[in-house]
Design a protein around this motif. Structure first.
Motif, mmCIF file in Angstrom:
data_model
loop_
_atom_site.group_PDB
_atom_site.id
_atom_site.type_symbol
_atom_site.label_atom_id
_atom_site.label_comp_id
_atom_site.label_asym_id
_atom_site.label_seq_id
_atom_site.Cartn_x
_atom_site.Cartn_y
_atom_site.Cartn_z
ATOM 1 N N UNK A 267 0.814 -1.219 0.000
ATOM 2 C CA UNK A 267 0.000 0.000 0.000
ATOM 3 C C UNK A 267 0.846 1.267 0.000
ATOM 4 N N UNK A 268 2.139 1.141 0.360
ATOM 5 C CA UNK A 268 3.010 2.318 0.318
ATOM 6 C C UNK A 268 3.264 2.710 -1.131
ATOM 7 N N UNK A 269 3.190 4.001 -1.393
ATOM 8 C CA UNK A 269 3.548 4.484 -2.728
ATOM 9 C C UNK A 269 5.079 4.507 -2.812
ATOM 10 N N UNK A 270 5.628 4.059 -3.954
ATOM 11 C CA UNK A 270 7.085 3.969 -4.058
ATOM 12 C C UNK A 270 7.757 5.335 -4.039
ATOM 13 N N UNK A 271 7.255 6.221 -4.898
ATOM 14 C CA UNK A 271 7.921 7.515 -5.009
ATOM 15 C C UNK A 271 6.910 8.631 -5.221
ATOM 16 N N UNK A 272 7.117 9.717 -4.507
ATOM 17 C CA UNK A 272 6.320 10.922 -4.752
ATOM 18 C C UNK A 272 7.093 12.148 -4.290
ATOM 19 N N UNK A 273 7.198 13.115 -5.159
ATOM 20 C CA UNK A 273 7.613 14.454 -4.747
ATOM 21 C C UNK A 273 6.890 15.445 -5.643
ATOM 22 N N UNK A 274 6.778 16.679 -5.147
ATOM 23 C CA UNK A 274 5.832 17.622 -5.751
ATOM 24 C C UNK A 274 6.523 18.715 -6.548
ATOM 25 N N UNK A 275 5.884 19.098 -7.643
ATOM 26 C CA UNK A 275 6.321 20.275 -8.403
ATOM 27 C C UNK A 275 5.741 21.505 -7.695
#
Ligand SMILES: NC(=O)c1ccc[n+]([C@@H]2O[C@H](COP(=O)([O-])OP(=O)(O)OC[C@H]3O[C@@H](n4cnc5c(N)ncnc54)[C@H](O)[C@@H]3O)[C@@H](O)[C@H]2O)c1
Length: 307
Positions: A267-275
């Motif tokens: 359920x963990x999202x592998x990668x996320x970062x924001x513009x």
């Protein structure tokens, strides 16, 4: 301005309250203290221990002549939202609806809604995630945040109230609760202070965007005047793996041992970062605190708490 901050006894809300008061605003806090701590509430704020779903919200807004609502109160745990989506929806959707309904009936001018850049985009196809990416939440918490955003937009358009939606990345800093599964910075620091080894899941490869709570509070201050009827990512725009984060925490705390390893959490999202270009351009907001500086400030806070 006269501002109602919901969740103002919690981690982020209380930091926002402090900055609003420091900047000369008058603040009313509504929190049911289910997660928040009365110690976090600024002495200069007026406090009501009330649930955001309660009818009493109408009377508070009316009596206090509230001009702006800053809505931070929420059920914030993704695993809890999976185990009990009804309760998550009740707090995050019905609670938001109640606030919106009471706001428009009392002619509140502005509604600042706190959403989640880590969940509303799901696992983004490209990174960094931009505000106009497909909205595709993958868990009930993300779904309830998207519903909240949509209700905010509907009510504000229909009844002529201004809104700003802030989609945070992973926020860390003083007062974060070092329990549960979120708040990795607080959890690691607390473990280290107890002489225990932190556990890193999935080989530490998960990528997140760690933003210091002081920078987040600053964005909330700016949004009292800018960002009308729009949504903004609030993060650093920089990817950091859990392994990199742990190395920085080791450097700051002087911790010498290695972390324990745990399996990748389903359920963990592998990668996320924001513009964050939109927030830079329109809000004229930029994050100022580097990760190492923010970790130092967080560590010092928990050190003091221990004494
Ligand atoms: N921490 C993060 O990294 C992060 C990231 C994205 C978005 N957010 C959002 O920021 C907001 C604040 O999160 P936080 O990390 O400070 O969490 P927190 O749990 O410290 O704060 C939430 C506060 O809301 C209160 N609350 C909960 N349900 C309530 C209810 N029904 N009525 C009244 N008060 C209630 C709690 O007692 C608590 O004080 C939330 O909306 C969360 O979804 C947080």
């Amino acid at each position: 301005m006269k501002i109602l901050v919901t969740g103002g006894a919690g981690f982020i809300g209380s930091n926002v309250v402090d900055l609003y008061i420091e900047s000369g605003h008058s603040v009313v806090v509504v929190d049911n203290l289910i997660m928040g701590n009365i110690k976090n509430i600024n002495k200069k704020a007026k406090f009501y221990k009330v649930d955001i779903r309660d009818k009493e919200i109408f009377n508070i807004i009316k009596k206090e002549k509230i001009e702006v609502i800053n809505h931070h109160a929420a059920q914030i745990s993704v695993p809890d939202s999976v185990n009990d989506p009804f309760s998550d929806a009740d707090i995050n959707i019905n609670g938001t609806l109640n606030l919106l309904n009471c706001a428009i009936k009392n002619k509140v001018k502005r509604f600042i809604f706190i959403s989640s850049g880590g969940t509303v985009y799901g696992e983004p196809e490209k990174l960094p995630a931009k505000e106009d990416f497909k909205i595709a939440p993958e868990n009930p918490y993300g779904i309830s945040k998207v519903a909240g955003e949509n209700y905010v937009k509907f009510f504000c358009k229909q009844y002529n109230m201004k809104y700003v939606i802030l989609r945070y990345s992973n926020v860390y800093g003083p007062r974060q609760i070092p329990h549960g599964e979120a708040g990795v910075v607080a959890i690691f620091i607390k473990k280290i202070l107890n002489g225990e080894q932190p556990v890193i899941f999935g080989k530490g490869k998960c990528i997140r965007d760690y933003i210091y709570v002081g920078d987040v509070a600053e964005a909330n201050l700016i949004c009292l005047k800018r960002g009308d009827n729009s949504e903004f990512n609030i993060g650093t725009g920089k990817p950091t793996s859990v392994n990199e984060l742990f190395e920085i925490i080791k450097k700051v705390t002087g911790f010498k041992k290695e972390a324990l390893q745990g399996p990748f959490r389903k359920g963990d999202i592998l990668a996320n970062y924001l513009d964050i270009k939109k927030a830079k351009e329109i809000l004229k907001w930029v994050p100022k605190i580097s990760l190492i500086e923010g970790i130092k400030q967080t560590y010092n806070y928990f050190l003091k708490e221990e004494r």
